[in-house]
Design a protein around this motif. Structure first.
Motif, PDB file in Angstrom:
ATOM      1  N   LEU A   1      35.934  43.488  28.903  1.00  0.00           N
ATOM      2  CA  LEU A   1      35.389  43.052  30.193  1.00  0.00           C
ATOM      3  C   LEU A   1      36.493  42.771  31.201  1.00  0.00           C
ATOM      4  O   LEU A   1      36.412  43.168  32.365  1.00  0.00           O
ATOM      5  N   HIS A   2      37.529  42.084  30.735  1.00  0.00           N
ATOM      6  CA  HIS A   2      38.636  41.767  31.641  1.00  0.00           C
ATOM      7  C   HIS A   2      39.334  43.039  32.121  1.00  0.00           C
ATOM      8  O   HIS A   2      39.685  43.163  33.292  1.00  0.00           O
ATOM      9  N   ALA A   3      39.522  43.990  31.206  1.00  0.00           N
ATOM     10  CA  ALA A   3      40.158  45.262  31.595  1.00  0.00           C
ATOM     11  C   ALA A   3      39.310  45.989  32.627  1.00  0.00           C
ATOM     12  O   ALA A   3      39.843  46.524  33.613  1.00  0.00           O
ATOM     13  N   TRP A   4      37.992  45.998  32.442  1.00  0.00           N
ATOM     14  CA  TRP A   4      37.100  46.641  33.405  1.00  0.00           C
ATOM     15  C   TRP A   4      37.202  45.969  34.768  1.00  0.00           C
ATOM     16  O   TRP A   4      37.244  46.634  35.796  1.00  0.00           O
ATOM     17  N   GLU A   5      37.254  44.632  34.776  1.00  0.00           N
ATOM     18  CA  GLU A   5      37.378  43.901  36.040  1.00  0.00           C
ATOM     19  C   GLU A   5      38.698  44.242  36.727  1.00  0.00           C
ATOM     20  O   GLU A   5      38.735  44.409  37.952  1.00  0.00           O
ATOM     21  N   GLN A   6      39.767  44.353  35.948  1.00  0.00           N
ATOM     22  CA  GLN A   6      41.066  44.687  36.515  1.00  0.00           C
ATOM     23  C   GLN A   6      41.059  46.079  37.142  1.00  0.00           C
ATOM     24  O   GLN A   6      41.776  46.335  38.092  1.00  0.00           O
ATOM     25  N   LEU A   7      40.234  46.965  36.605  1.00  0.00           N
ATOM     26  CA  LEU A   7      40.123  48.325  37.137  1.00  0.00           C
ATOM     27  C   LEU A   7      39.151  48.419  38.314  1.00  0.00           C
ATOM     28  O   LEU A   7      38.991  49.468  38.910  1.00  0.00           O
ATOM     29  N   GLY A   8      38.492  47.283  38.609  1.00  0.00           N
ATOM     30  CA  GLY A   8      37.602  47.259  39.760  1.00  0.00           C
ATOM     31  C   GLY A   8      36.159  47.584  39.453  1.00  0.00           C
ATOM     32  O   GLY A   8      35.348  47.737  40.383  1.00  0.00           O
ATOM     33  N   PHE A   9      35.795  47.686  38.195  1.00  0.00           N
ATOM     34  CA  PHE A   9      34.418  47.958  37.831  1.00  0.00           C
ATOM     35  C   PHE A   9      33.628  46.647  37.779  1.00  0.00           C
ATOM     36  O   PHE A   9      34.174  45.610  37.401  1.00  0.00           O
ATOM     37  N   PRO A  10      32.359  46.678  38.119  1.00  0.00           N
ATOM     38  CA  PRO A  10      31.548  45.458  38.040  1.00  0.00           C
ATOM     39  C   PRO A  10      31.286  45.089  36.581  1.00  0.00           C
ATOM     40  O   PRO A  10      31.339  45.928  35.693  1.00  0.00           O
ATOM     41  N   LYS A  11      30.940  43.807  36.383  1.00  0.00           N
ATOM     42  CA  LYS A  11      30.642  43.333  35.018  1.00  0.00           C
ATOM     43  C   LYS A  11      29.369  43.948  34.505  1.00  0.00           C
ATOM     44  O   LYS A  11      28.465  44.251  35.179  1.00  0.00           O
TER      45      LYS A  11
END
Length: 122
Positions: free
Chosen positions: A112-122
């Motif tokens: 989840l944190h990696a996705w957030e860092q890439l700019g994807f929504p949760k």
């Protein structure tokens, strides 16, 4: 607070620790990391990324020694101070300890944190 030259000394101590760690000389690596960490905590505080990097190094030394309890403590402290990349390391330690549910939960948080860092929504 300590400044300037003291943080340079801490940086040199950290670099020595990394060299000893790479050579498998964990006692020397730990000694230099702990000295660097002491200076960094006084001069930079616990929330500073440089301090977290040194605590991460201590955790890695513990992990190299297969001292997973102390590694987990170090990595958890880093995460609590914002170093979320270590969530994966925590998950791996849980796997080594046979705690698959905790490992899965931490892998999920890391993803989840990696996705957030890439700019994807949760």
């Amino acid at each position: 607070k300590l400044v300037g030259q003291d943080t340079n000394i801490a940086s040199s101590l950290y670099n020595l620790a990394v060299v000893f760690q790479m050579k498998g000389q964990w006692n020397n690596a730990m000694r230099y990391c702990k000295e660097a960490l002491k200076i960094q905590r006084l001069s930079l505080g616990d929330d500073n990324p440089v301090t977290s990097r040194t605590l991460e190094c201590i955790g890695n030394i513990h992990k190299d020694r297969r001292d997973f309890e102390n590694a987990l403590d170090c990595f958890s402290s880093c995460v609590s101070h914002g170093n979320f990349k270590l969530q994966r390391e925590i998950a791996v330690i849980y796997q080594f300890r046979g705690e698959q549910e905790k490992a899965n939960e931490m892998f999920f948080k890391a993803t989840l944190h990696a996705w957030e860092q890439l700019g994807f929504p949760k």
